[in-house]
Write a protein that holds these residues in place. Structure first.
Motif, short mmCIF file in Angstrom:
data_model
loop_
_atom_site.label_atom_id
_atom_site.label_comp_id
_atom_site.label_asym_id
_atom_site.label_seq_id
_atom_site.Cartn_x
_atom_site.Cartn_y
_atom_site.Cartn_z
N SER A 6 -2.27 6.01 -2.35
CA SER A 6 -1.22 6.56 -3.23
C SER A 6 -0.82 5.46 -4.23
CB SER A 6 -0.01 6.97 -2.40
OG SER A 6 0.62 5.82 -1.84
N TYR B 197 3.38 3.29 2.44
CA TYR B 197 3.17 4.50 1.64
C TYR B 197 1.86 5.13 2.10
CZ TYR B 197 6.72 2.42 -1.44
OH TYR B 197 7.87 1.87 -1.94
N ASP B 198 1.56 6.33 1.62
CA ASP B 198 0.27 6.94 1.98
C ASP B 198 -0.87 6.07 1.46
OD1 ASP B 198 1.22 9.21 3.34
OD2 ASP B 198 1.61 10.24 1.44
N GLU C 180 0.82 2.41 -2.70
CA GLU C 180 0.09 1.57 -1.73
C GLU C 180 0.04 0.08 -2.10
OE1 GLU C 180 -4.14 2.12 -1.36
OE2 GLU C 180 -4.08 1.79 0.81
#
Ligand code: HMG
Length: 389
Positions: free
Chosen positions: A147, A143-144, A150
């Motif tokens: 975020s 994931y980013d 995460e």
């Protein structure tokens, strides 16, 4: 005819980040990660490992133990594919030294892919009962950075040998499934990281659990108490408790006291808590964890499994643990592998997260990291080159 999982083996990369370190860096109370979502560590994939090496590393103990000759099908389920055309199963087929008279394919439906693969493998083996199928599931959850998703990142692979003489779990023929076109989690081809509507995805997971359960109940006549344990898809382990609560409510069964609840749910959560989300491998990682950790002998007990893939596909199904199954588990290998992982610092985690491979076909050689028996040695002319260590 009995058909099911003859052997099951799990593999995680050799590096790991403690989520308390991530919590500190993100300015979050560590209890949110450890208690709130139920995760302790996140598997970190070094640059010289990918879904091919993870899957082949998971499968090696199985083919070494059971032999290679009867395997006529390899299906690899992943949503972290390395090529739009060539099936990753073909790379694994070569690394594992499987016979040329073998079908090799890759399947995808988010985290549900391995369940589709298992069902296809069972059907193929039913048609040719003297043969076996190898079902692989490998994923790297990204994931980013910073975020909400995460802390649920992770990586790992599962390998299952499917046969007509299953030594571990015979699959019941009945199952309940549910499909619905939704956008709760997805990854367009041009992105490395998934896009997710976290709260909606969790709601849909729990909603489709009930739909799949209702269909399973209608098909099998079984209720919750007919299952000794349940294994859920585990994007984070706390969801197993929420899921069990929903099922109790749907079945009109009072929720057991906390210690009984933990006895029922916790054995299936140990590995996932240490690896994070392994997407397609998740529910089978939970099964391996349950078989490796349940203090009671589970022989002849029925296990319920819930598989969820965003997008979305849900299936509730079950199987019966076979007599003598403990003699065919890879418990020590699993435990040693997880206990001997190398912890990384936050900086090392970010460096590995941002590590990019050339996309122009230039010659690229990967430095050797710790890992299993196979590694990605290099990329040249857009071709991945794997090697056995
Ligand atoms: P979030 O917004 O960061 O977290 O996102 P939150 O604020 O909802 O808190 C999470 C829990 O921690 C809550 O508990 C808080 O109360 C608790 P809950 O109310 O849910 O029981 N909490 C604390 N507990 C103890 N001490 C504290 C504390 N602070 C808060 N100090 C979310 C959480 C899961 C949404 C996020 O991590 C996310 O977006 N994850 C990725 C998506 C995901 O995992 N979805 C799950 C269903 S979809 C699925 O399973 C498919 C998937 O595997 C992909 C595929 O199919 O391929 C993802």
């Amino acid at each position: 005819m009995n058909i099911g999982i003859d052997l099951i083996s799990f593999h995680a990369p050799s590096y790991v980040l403690d989520l308390r370190i991530l919590a500190e860096m993100r300015g979050v109370d560590p209890d949110k990660f450890v208690i709130g979502i139920g995760q302790e560590r996140m598997a970190i994939v070094p640059p010289d490992q990918d879904i091919v090496t993870l899957a082949a590393n998971a499968a090696l103990p199985i083919v070494d133990k059971a032999g290679r000759d009867d395997i006529e099908l390899v299906i690899l389920a992943t949503e972290s594919g390395i090529d739009q055309s060539k099936a990753a199963a073909l790379f694994c087929h070569k690394l594992l030294g499987l016979p040329a008279a073998c079908r090799c394919i890759e399947v995808k439906e988010a985290c549900y892919g391995a369940t589709a693969a298992l069902r296809m493998a069972a059907a193929m083996v039913a048609a040719r009962p003297h043969t076996k199928a190898l079902v692989l599931a490998a994923d790297i959850a990204r994931y980013d950075l910073a975020s909400p998703g995460e802390p649920t990142q992770g990586a790992g692979a599962i390998a299952m040998l499917v046969s007509t003489r299953p030594r571990v779990l015979a699959l019941d023929p009945e199952s309940g499934f549910h499909a619905e076109d939704i956008m709760d989690f997805w990854r367009p081809n041009y992105r490395e990281e998934a896009i997710v509507d976290g709260k909606y995805s969790t709601r849909m997971y729990l909603t489709t659990l009930l739909r799949a359960w209702k269909n399973y109940h209608a098909a099998s006549g079984r209720s919750l108490t007919d299952h000794a344990h349940l294994c859920f898809h585990l994007p984070f382990t706390k969801i197993a408790y929420k899921s069990f609560e929903r099922l109790c409510k749907a079945d009109g069964i009072p929720l057991p006291p906390r210690d009984e609840l933990e006895r029922l749910i916790d054995p299936a959560l140990h590995y996932n808590r240490q690896t994070g989300n392994t997407y397609a491998a998740c529910v089978y990682e939970a099964l391996a964890s349950l078989l490796d950790h349940a203090p009671a002998n589970l022989a002849r007990k029925r296990i319920g499994l819930f598989s969820y893939g965003s997008g979305c596909m849900a299936e509730f199904f079950s199987g019966v643990v076979q007599a003598g199954y403990r003699d065919h588990l890879f418990t020590d290998t699993h435990r040693t592998m997880l206990d001997s992982r190398t912890p990384v610092t936050y900086r090392q985690y970010e460096d590995i997260f941002n590590y990019g491979v050339p996309s122009d076909g230039a010659d690229h050689v990967f430095a050797p990291y710790r890992g299993g028996a196979f590694r990605l040695a290099g990329i040249k002319d857009h071709k991945r080159r794997y090697e056995a260590k």
